[in-house]
Design an enzyme around this catalytic site. Structure first.
Site, mmCIF file in Angstrom:
data_model
loop_
_atom_site.group_PDB
_atom_site.id
_atom_site.type_symbol
_atom_site.label_atom_id
_atom_site.label_comp_id
_atom_site.label_asym_id
_atom_site.label_seq_id
_atom_site.Cartn_x
_atom_site.Cartn_y
_atom_site.Cartn_z
ATOM 1 N N LYS A 190 0.829 -1.214 0.000
ATOM 2 C CA LYS A 190 0.000 0.000 0.000
ATOM 3 C C LYS A 190 0.861 1.261 0.000
ATOM 4 C CE LYS A 190 0.484 1.388 4.480
ATOM 5 N NZ LYS A 190 0.564 2.747 5.072
ATOM 6 N N THR A 247 -4.092 5.605 3.017
ATOM 7 C CA THR A 247 -2.773 6.075 2.615
ATOM 8 C C THR A 247 -2.798 6.773 1.263
ATOM 9 O OG1 THR A 247 -1.908 4.123 3.768
ATOM 10 C CG2 THR A 247 -0.354 5.364 2.446
#
Length: 332
Positions: A190, A247
């Site tokens: 991620k 994120t």
């Protein structure tokens, strides 16, 4: 199975926030900091001025520069940057309490060896029970007690339940999983994908492009997880999709802010200059690319980010390459 004394290795923003969580969970907390100025700051003013300057810390947190001071703890959270996990755990090994679980709280794949953090732990502190803590969480928000949910992955269900009960605190809700590989795969990738989303934002390519990048990035995450032996259900949860959405959606993310700077025309060196906190995606991107090649997993977005960070392509060329890929059916 009950834990009372929590040792936290690493006093960056995330380690400091987790020390706060430990206090709220009713634990006696000892926070180990490598930097003398961090130890001094917390002892003197009750604030980690270097990494979490706006959050007053609970005065019961004991801060120390010495890993030996954690030898009396019955539960350890390991929170160094992923690329320093091996050296940190090797230094801690002589002081590791026998039988104490070590919860790995850093996200990444080790460069060179291409190993996950659980593999690094097994090689440096053999026999230590392992768990993974991962999920959508900004350190400042967690430290302030704002509502946060994360994944706690542990292969031993009994130990997992005990850790779940121990680390649950007001505003901090862990959910239990048994798939450590899936939890690690989501966390490692991620950060790389967040750099790509930052570039899209920096170039002002629009929300449609942003959404497409997150969705296709999640497909890459799922493919990598399955190739490693993890479960798709795991990365569809907090430690995968949840963390990816957070994120990739806020410049609070160090990784997205790095991509944002690149999209606005800065070089990699300029974007990283003066940053004390580590953008894990920058460190993990080469390892993710090599691991994907080793496993035969198609990951064009991660490949483009790694190539860009290595200076092998430009932002415009990387986007053109992604958009000119052969058309195909949508699938993982």
């Amino acid at each position: 199975m009950e834990f009372r004394k929590l040792g936290v290795i690493g006093a960056g923003a995330w380690g400091t926030a987790l020390a706060q969580v430990g206090v709220r969970a009713g634990l006696e907390v000892c926070l180990q900091a490598r930097e003398p100025e961090v130890v001094d700051s917390i002892r003197r003013s009750g604030v980690n001025a270097a990494f979490l300057p706006d959050v007053p810390l609970d005065p019961s947190i004991r801060v120390t520069p010495d890993m030996a001071d954690l030898s009396g703890c019955d539960l350890i959270l390991a929170v160094p940057p992923a690329q320093h996990m091996r050296g940190t755990l090797a230094a801690f090994a002589p002081h590791a309490p026998a039988g104490a679980p070590i919860v790995l709280c850093s996200k990444g794949i080790e460069r060179g060896s291409l190993k996950l953090m659980t593999e690094v732990l097994a090689e440096t502190v053999p026999g230590a029970p392992a768990a993974i803590l991962s999920g959508p969480s900004f350190a400042g928000e967690v430290a302030r007690g704002l509502p946060t949910a994360v994944t706690l992955a542990c292969a031993d269900p009994e130990l997992g339940e005990a850790l779940l009960n121990t680390l649950s605190a007001p505003g901090f809700r862990p959910y239990l999983a048994t798939d450590l590989i899936g939890a690690e795969a989501g966390g490692a990738l991620k950060n790389v994908l967040a750099i790509a989303c930052g570039i899209v934002e920096g170039l002002q390519l629009g929300r449609s492009a942003h959404a497409a990048l997150i969705t296709r990035g999640f497909a890459e995450m799922t493919r990598l997880c399955l190739a490693l032996g993890g479960e798709a259900e795991t990365v569809a949860g907090l430690c995968g999709l949840g963390d990816l959405v957070l994120t990739c959606s806020s410049p609070q993310s160090r990784n997205m802010s790095l991509g944002l700077a690149l999209g606005q025309g800065q070089t990699v060196e300029q974007a990283l200059a003066g940053k004390r906190s580590v953008a894990e995606g920058y460190e993990s991107a080469p390892a993710v690319r090599q691991l994907a090649a080793r496993l035969g997993v198609e990951m064009p977005i991660a490949e483009a980010v790694a190539s860009l960070l290595a200076g092998e392509t430009t932002v415009d060329a990387a986007i053109e390459a992604l958009l000119s890929r052969p058309l195909k059916a949508e699938r993982v």
